[in-house]
Scaffold this motif. Structure first.
Motif, PDB file in Angstrom:
ATOM      1  N   TYR A   8       0.833  -1.204   0.000  1.00 52.11           N
ATOM      2  CA  TYR A   8       0.000   0.000   0.000  1.00 52.11           C
ATOM      3  C   TYR A   8       0.870   1.258   0.000  1.00 52.11           C
ATOM      4  CZ  TYR A   8      -3.276   3.602   1.313  1.00 52.11           C
ATOM      5  OH  TYR A   8      -4.018   4.748   1.324  1.00 52.11           O
ATOM      6  N   LYS A  12       0.396   3.694  -3.007  1.00 50.34           N
ATOM      7  CA  LYS A  12      -0.768   4.502  -2.616  1.00 50.34           C
ATOM      8  C   LYS A  12      -1.003   5.715  -3.513  1.00 50.34           C
ATOM      9  CE  LYS A  12       1.303   7.174   1.128  1.00 50.34           C
ATOM     10  NZ  LYS A  12       1.253   7.375   2.567  1.00 50.34           N
ATOM     11  N   PHE A  15      -3.398   4.752  -6.568  1.00 46.10           N
ATOM     12  CA  PHE A  15      -4.797   4.352  -6.384  1.00 46.10           C
ATOM     13  C   PHE A  15      -5.703   5.572  -6.468  1.00 46.10           C
ATOM     14  CE2 PHE A  15      -2.742   1.057  -3.512  1.00 46.10           C
ATOM     15  CZ  PHE A  15      -2.819   0.050  -4.445  1.00 46.10           C
ATOM     16  N   GLU A  19     -11.601   0.041  -8.095  1.00 45.42           N
ATOM     17  CA  GLU A  19     -11.276  -1.345  -7.777  1.00 45.42           C
ATOM     18  C   GLU A  19     -10.344  -1.962  -8.812  1.00 45.42           C
ATOM     19  OE1 GLU A  19     -13.572  -5.568  -7.048  1.00 45.42           O
ATOM     20  OE2 GLU A  19     -14.629  -3.712  -6.576  1.00 45.42           O
ATOM     21  N   ASP A  21      -7.845  -0.544 -10.348  1.00 42.34           N
ATOM     22  CA  ASP A  21      -6.469  -0.166 -10.025  1.00 42.34           C
ATOM     23  C   ASP A  21      -5.909  -1.062  -8.934  1.00 42.34           C
ATOM     24  OD1 ASP A  21      -6.615   1.920 -11.833  1.00 42.34           O
ATOM     25  OD2 ASP A  21      -6.976   3.456 -10.313  1.00 42.34           O
ATOM     26  N   ILE A  22      -6.691  -1.269  -7.904  1.00 40.25           N
ATOM     27  CA  ILE A  22      -6.255  -2.103  -6.784  1.00 40.25           C
ATOM     28  C   ILE A  22      -6.029  -3.531  -7.265  1.00 40.25           C
ATOM     29  CG2 ILE A  22      -6.968  -3.077  -4.562  1.00 40.25           C
ATOM     30  CD1 ILE A  22      -8.507  -0.383  -4.129  1.00 40.25           C
TER      31      ILE A  22
END
Length: 79
Positions: A8, A12, A15, A19, A21-22
């Motif tokens: 993360y 980070k 993002f 969803e 992208d994650i």
């Protein structure tokens, strides 16, 4: 989980709350890991993390199975 925290922190700024992208980041990071790396991550989980991981996985697989079955055999319309 420390691994997730590290991923993360690393990504980070990439993002945007989407969803997709994650999912792309997670899948990309996991593809870089060996089987032994993944097993080491699992072994490092506490009981709650392991339970949550398996529960989430099983729920998603069940949802996909139900969706696939619904596509094959749509429910009849009731009037």
């Amino acid at each position: 989980m420390r691994f997730i925290d590290e991923v993360y922190e690393l990504y980070k700024g990439h993002f945007n709350g989407d969803e997709e992208d994650i999912t792309a980041v997670v899948v990309g990071v996991l593809h870089e890991q060996t089987r032994d790396d993944l097993l080491e991550l699992v072994e490092g989980m506490d009981e709650e993390e392991l339970f949550h991981m398996l529960a989430t996985y099983m729920i998603e697989v069940m949802k996909r199975k139900v969706a696939m079955e619904d596509e094959q055999f749509p429910a009849p319309l009731v009037h």
